[in-house]
Enzyme design. Structure first.
Site, mmCIF file in Angstrom:
data_model
loop_
_atom_site.group_PDB
_atom_site.id
_atom_site.type_symbol
_atom_site.label_atom_id
_atom_site.label_comp_id
_atom_site.label_asym_id
_atom_site.label_seq_id
_atom_site.Cartn_x
_atom_site.Cartn_y
_atom_site.Cartn_z
ATOM 1 N N LYS A 191 -17.735 -10.442 -6.024
ATOM 2 C CA LYS A 191 -18.648 -8.779 -5.318
ATOM 3 C C LYS A 191 -20.420 -9.069 -4.694
ATOM 4 C CE LYS A 191 -15.543 -6.503 -7.422
ATOM 5 N NZ LYS A 191 -14.784 -5.141 -6.859
ATOM 6 N N HIS A 232 -6.126 3.858 -8.031
ATOM 7 C CA HIS A 232 -6.243 2.503 -8.308
ATOM 8 C C HIS A 232 -6.413 1.920 -9.353
ATOM 9 C CE1 HIS A 232 -8.260 -1.344 -6.436
ATOM 10 N NE2 HIS A 232 -9.376 -1.023 -7.336
ATOM 11 N N ASP A 236 -16.767 -2.363 -0.841
ATOM 12 C CA ASP A 236 -17.500 -3.605 -1.734
ATOM 13 C C ASP A 236 -16.476 -4.902 -1.686
ATOM 14 O OD1 ASP A 236 -18.487 -4.861 -4.406
ATOM 15 O OD2 ASP A 236 -16.539 -3.618 -5.418
ATOM 16 N N GLU A 287 -14.635 2.234 -0.911
ATOM 17 C CA GLU A 287 -15.374 2.756 -1.458
ATOM 18 C C GLU A 287 -16.614 4.548 -0.757
ATOM 19 O OE1 GLU A 287 -17.014 1.221 -4.492
ATOM 20 O OE2 GLU A 287 -15.765 -0.208 -4.612
ATOM 21 N N GLU A 332 -4.284 -4.621 -3.492
ATOM 22 C CA GLU A 332 -2.839 -3.290 -3.761
ATOM 23 C C GLU A 332 -1.423 -3.216 -2.639
ATOM 24 O OE1 GLU A 332 -4.270 1.013 -5.507
ATOM 25 O OE2 GLU A 332 -6.844 -0.504 -4.643
ATOM 26 N N ARG A 340 -11.144 -12.382 -4.427
ATOM 27 C CA ARG A 340 -10.391 -12.148 -5.545
ATOM 28 C C ARG A 340 -10.414 -12.684 -6.149
ATOM 29 N NH1 ARG A 340 -11.035 -6.509 -5.357
ATOM 30 N NH2 ARG A 340 -10.073 -5.360 -4.351
ATOM 31 N N GLU A 389 -13.170 -3.447 -0.171
ATOM 32 C CA GLU A 389 -12.854 -2.136 -1.235
ATOM 33 C C GLU A 389 -12.715 -1.132 -0.611
ATOM 34 O OE1 GLU A 389 -13.686 -2.725 -4.695
ATOM 35 O OE2 GLU A 389 -12.029 -4.020 -5.490
ATOM 36 N N ASP A 408 -21.346 0.064 -9.142
ATOM 37 C CA ASP A 408 -19.517 0.479 -8.803
ATOM 38 C C ASP A 408 -19.151 1.067 -10.508
ATOM 39 O OD1 ASP A 408 -18.306 0.655 -6.786
ATOM 40 O OD2 ASP A 408 -17.519 -1.435 -7.515
ATOM 41 N N THR A 460 -22.392 -6.482 0.256
ATOM 42 C CA THR A 460 -21.650 -4.928 0.079
ATOM 43 C C THR A 460 -22.146 -4.384 1.584
ATOM 44 O OG1 THR A 460 -21.876 -5.143 -2.364
ATOM 45 C CG2 THR A 460 -21.137 -2.802 -1.614
ATOM 46 N N GLN A 483 -13.274 -13.623 -8.267
ATOM 47 C CA GLN A 483 -12.850 -12.345 -9.267
ATOM 48 C C GLN A 483 -12.629 -12.544 -11.067
ATOM 49 O OE1 GLN A 483 -12.124 -8.842 -7.661
ATOM 50 N NE2 GLN A 483 -12.327 -7.565 -9.547
HETATM 51 MN MN MN Z 1 -15.278 -1.660 -5.972
#
Ligand code: MN
Length: 444
Positions: A277, A158, A257, A225, A391, A261, A223, A151, A281, A264
């Site tokens: 993570k 971002h 993904d 992606e 975000e 948080r 996320e 990844d 996925t 993480q």
């Molecule tokens: Mn990611």
């Protein structure tokens, strides 16, 4: 002056009428691959398929009906496999040959209706039509067996938005514009769209708490992606030069993904993402071949400073429109449609797939067919284009207000996250990437 339609022409319509319905996004020019099980078939064997209109053309059935007999045996055998890996190993000329034959089988060619060819054309259409399954009667599986998943962090918007949350004075780290940042992810927990996502437990530290706790994550996020599916790899010790990088790429899919948080943030210092993570996925069922994306290329965003020579770009970006939607339990109970949380475009990335491949192999690391290189969260520069809740809500400081009165900082149990993507250009058919969906289940 008459224009000649050459053998390389990809113009035209399909005799499968729904393929010409622009709202569906599966035209003759796309022909994306999937792995599926027909829910109406007696045996539940996974087959490879190609999307055309509202149908899946079953490549296993097509091969066994003799419609692929003009192709080499290795390609016919690859079409009978349950996943794309054997076809990937056949290499780019084989991918092109299969794509051309499928295009010709599905193209509405008025010249073939002439008297002496009419019966043969009708016969081959009957064979092809007999190998088609309505998409609504398919259950999708992972289209490739993925050995490795990497990844990246290719969106500078971002990276800047996340950087502002943690380092307001210097959001972008000094290495960002020089080196494509990434981490090695977990291939075993890649699941196909529609698989439910269990809220993970993990270790995190609540603000002000003296010690960490082990509990279900309080900050579950998505996320947005895009996944690049590697078609052909490279021998260990032999880097792929950037000029050849795109020829190693088979196609693209959507990827979520999922990220916890709180887990993480607590675990990532100093080695990066790990259990925040790797619990799941999600991957969309369709792989859009790079050949189908050729008409939707667009110039790369300028790099200042210019990248080092091994990353000096020779390819182009892809004009792929992306969208995130959310459906909560209460919205579904009230029959409300999903609401859009953000829209962004793949062409906003700072690093291209060619640069990711060239960088990934620059130390001699070997890619193998079916590997996934994901972009990292695809965010744009403007409000409404941020590809994750971290975000959008500024790490939970500014909740989203949904039309039914609910609010969200991070995902709650029962929330369904839906990604969509499509390529569109005036005068060209719209190509859909389909959807990447996942619903959050409560922690056990
Ligand atoms: Mn990611």
């Amino acid at each position: 002056m008459t224009s000649l339609v050459t053998e390389d022409s990809w113009e035209g319509k399909s005799w499968v009428e729904s393929a010409n319905d622009a709202t569906l996004g599966f035209p003759l020019q796309s022909l994306p691959y999937c792995s599926f099980v027909s829910t109406s078939a007696l045996d539940a064997t996974a087959h490879l398929g190609v999307g055309i209109g509202s149908f899946i053309l079953d490549l296993y059935e097509l091969a066994h009906a003799g419609a692929l007999n003009s192709l080499p045996a290795a390609i016919r055998a690859a079409c009978s496999a349950p996943q794309l890996n054997p076809l990937l190993r056949c290499g780019p000329p084989a991918w092109s040959a299969l794509r051309r034959l499928l295009f010709d089988l599905l193209k509405d060619d008025p010249t073939s209706d002439q008297r002496d060819e009419g019966n043969a054309a009708a016969d081959h259409r009957r064979i092809v039509a007999a190998s088609m399954v309505p998409m609504v009667r398919a259950r999708f599986l992972r289209p490739v067996a993925v050995a490795n998943y990497t990844d990246f962090y290719a969106s500078i918007h971002h990276a800047t938005n996340i950087g502002k949350l943690f380092r307001p004075d210097a959001p972008l780290l000094p290495n960002y514009q020089w080196v494509p940042i990434g981490y090695h992810g977990r291939a075993s927990s890649l699941v196909v769209s529609g698989t439910e996502i269990r809220r993970p437990h993990g270790q995190f530290k609540l603000p002000g708490a003296p010690t960490p706790t082990f509990a279900p994550t309080l900050q579950l996020d998505y996320e947005l992606e895009v996944a690049a599916i590697i078609g052909t790899g490279n021998p260990l010790g032999t880097p792929i030069p950037i000029s050849e990088a795109e020829s190693h790429l088979f196609g693209l899919s959507l990827l979520n993904d999922w990220s916890a948080r709180d887990i993480q943030v607590w675990e990532a210092q100093p080695l990066g993402p790990f259990l925040g993570k790797s619990f799941a996925t999600s991957l969309s069922p369709w792989v859009i071949p790079m050949d189908a994306l050729r008409p939707y290329r667009t110039p790369l965003a300028p790099h200042d400073p210019a990248p080092l020579p091994y990353l000096a770009e020779t390819s182009s970006a892809i004009d792929l429109s992306l969208e995130v939607l959310l459906s909560t339990t209460r919205m579904r109970e009230a029959s409300l449609p999903p609401i859009s949380l953000s829209k962004s475009n793949l062409s906003d990335l700072h690093w291209s797939f060619a640069q990711m491949i060239a960088h990934h192999t620059s130390n001699g690391c070997n890619l193998v067919e079916g590997d996934i290189l994901a972009t990292g969260t695809v965010s744009g520069a403007i409000p409404g284009s941020q590809g994750c809740l971290l975000e959008i809500t500024q790490r939970g400081q500014h909740p989203i207000h949904l039309p039914n009165g609910e609010t969200r900082t991070f995902l709650e149990d029962g929330d369904e996250v839906i990604f969509r993507g499509h390529c569109a250009r005036p005068g060209l058919p719209t190509i859909t990437f389909g959807e990447c969906r996942g619903t959050i289940l409560p922690a056990i």
